[in-house]
Design an enzyme around this catalytic site. Structure first.
Site, PDB file in Angstrom:
ATOM      1  N   CYS A  75      30.449 -19.379 -36.850  1.00 42.47           N
ATOM      2  CA  CYS A  75      31.882 -19.656 -36.861  1.00 42.47           C
ATOM      3  C   CYS A  75      32.251 -19.174 -38.393  1.00 42.47           C
ATOM      4  O   CYS A  75      31.731 -19.691 -39.114  1.00 42.47           O
ATOM      5  CB  CYS A  75      32.072 -21.123 -36.700  1.00 42.47           C
ATOM      6  N   GLU A  76      33.345 -18.146 -38.077  1.00 41.93           N
ATOM      7  CA  GLU A  76      33.826 -17.933 -39.545  1.00 41.93           C
ATOM      8  C   GLU A  76      34.844 -18.940 -40.158  1.00 41.93           C
ATOM      9  O   GLU A  76      35.024 -18.704 -41.392  1.00 41.93           O
ATOM     10  CB  GLU A  76      34.847 -16.687 -39.266  1.00 41.93           C
ATOM     11  N   HIS A  77      35.076 -19.908 -39.635  1.00 40.05           N
ATOM     12  CA  HIS A  77      35.705 -20.975 -40.283  1.00 40.05           C
ATOM     13  C   HIS A  77      35.094 -22.008 -41.037  1.00 40.05           C
ATOM     14  O   HIS A  77      35.564 -22.429 -42.009  1.00 40.05           O
ATOM     15  CB  HIS A  77      36.756 -21.658 -39.406  1.00 40.05           C
ATOM     16  N   HIS A  78      33.747 -22.234 -40.709  1.00 35.62           N
ATOM     17  CA  HIS A  78      32.935 -23.092 -41.288  1.00 35.62           C
ATOM     18  C   HIS A  78      31.534 -22.736 -41.525  1.00 35.62           C
ATOM     19  O   HIS A  78      30.826 -23.396 -42.327  1.00 35.62           O
ATOM     20  CB  HIS A  78      32.841 -24.373 -40.413  1.00 35.62           C
ATOM     21  N   GLN A 116      34.700 -17.128 -31.231  1.00 36.15           N
ATOM     22  CA  GLN A 116      34.235 -16.711 -29.990  1.00 36.15           C
ATOM     23  C   GLN A 116      34.994 -15.771 -29.391  1.00 36.15           C
ATOM     24  O   GLN A 116      34.697 -14.988 -28.674  1.00 36.15           O
ATOM     25  CB  GLN A 116      33.761 -18.118 -29.202  1.00 36.15           C
ATOM     26  N   HIS A 144      29.683 -25.507 -30.162  1.00 26.88           N
ATOM     27  CA  HIS A 144      29.884 -25.048 -31.663  1.00 26.88           C
ATOM     28  C   HIS A 144      29.560 -26.343 -32.585  1.00 26.88           C
ATOM     29  O   HIS A 144      30.134 -27.342 -32.303  1.00 26.88           O
ATOM     30  CB  HIS A 144      31.368 -24.588 -31.694  1.00 26.88           C
ATOM     31  N   CYS A 146      30.419 -26.837 -35.488  1.00 31.08           N
ATOM     32  CA  CYS A 146      31.707 -27.080 -36.186  1.00 31.08           C
ATOM     33  C   CYS A 146      32.411 -28.228 -35.622  1.00 31.08           C
ATOM     34  O   CYS A 146      33.075 -28.885 -36.325  1.00 31.08           O
ATOM     35  CB  CYS A 146      32.409 -25.952 -36.493  1.00 31.08           C
TER      36      CYS A 146
END
Length: 186
Positions: A75-78, A116, A144, A146
């Site tokens: 996940c690019e956020h976490h 995703q 996920h 996250c």
């Protein structure tokens, strides 16, 4: 690059209060750097290299479905993993793609930091690009970390995303065929 990355992991561990000289963590920065490089190896791949001319002439125009291709991504956020499976369908237009290339295409895009929804689109567009198919459909189902290991901590949650191109998008019967075939044997 590996030494620089390992140095950053060492700093991160120290910033969260760990003693990087203790036995269990002594080699962790180097191992973490190696793992991250592996998890993100898709940045170094190209579609042409992955496909490697494994496109073959065929007069079939019936739907081809490859199901349950496992995937592991970040996940690019976490920067936490999401793990799932990908289902791909296409309707050949004079060319078919070697079967293993579908898994390789999934891996190439999955081994990058992203969301995703974008991963699903990248895979569909790549299959369309290399095959010139009349239609392409991709569905990804993933869990996920996250969402499971932090934040709301919902262990049974999963996410589904789909992208449909060409006749799989525009023809309701073809779209239904794809969705029905993906559900079979579940």
């Amino acid at each position: 690059m590996s030494d620089t990355l390992a140095g950053h992991y060492k700093s991160i561990l120290e910033l969260i209060g760990e003693d990087t000289s203790r036995e269990g963590l002594r080699d962790t920065p180097a191992r973490a750097a190696k793992a991250m490089q592996y998890l993100c190896k898709g940045y170094g791949d190209s579609l042409a290299e992955i496909v490697n001319n494994a496109i073959f002439e065929s007069d079939t125009e019936e739907m081809v479905v490859v199901k349950d291709i496992e995937l592991y991504s970040l996940c690019e956020h976490h920067l936490l993993p999401f793990i799932g499976r990908c289902h791909i369908a296409y309707i050949p237009n004079g060319k078919v793609l070697g079967l293993s290339k579908f898994a390789r295409i999934v891996d190439m895009f999955a081994r990058r930091a992203q969301i995703q929804e974008n991963l699903t689109k990248e895979i569909a567009e790549a299959v369309e690009q290399v095959t010139g198919a009349y239609g392409v459909g991709v569905i990804i189902e993933a869990k996920h970390l996250c969402m499971m290991a932090r934040g709301v901590e919902k262990q049974n949650s999963s996410m589904m995303s789909s992208v449909m191109l060409g006749s799989i998008r525009t023809n309701p019967a073809t779209r239904t065929e794809f969705l029905t075939l993906v559900k079979m044997n579940k």
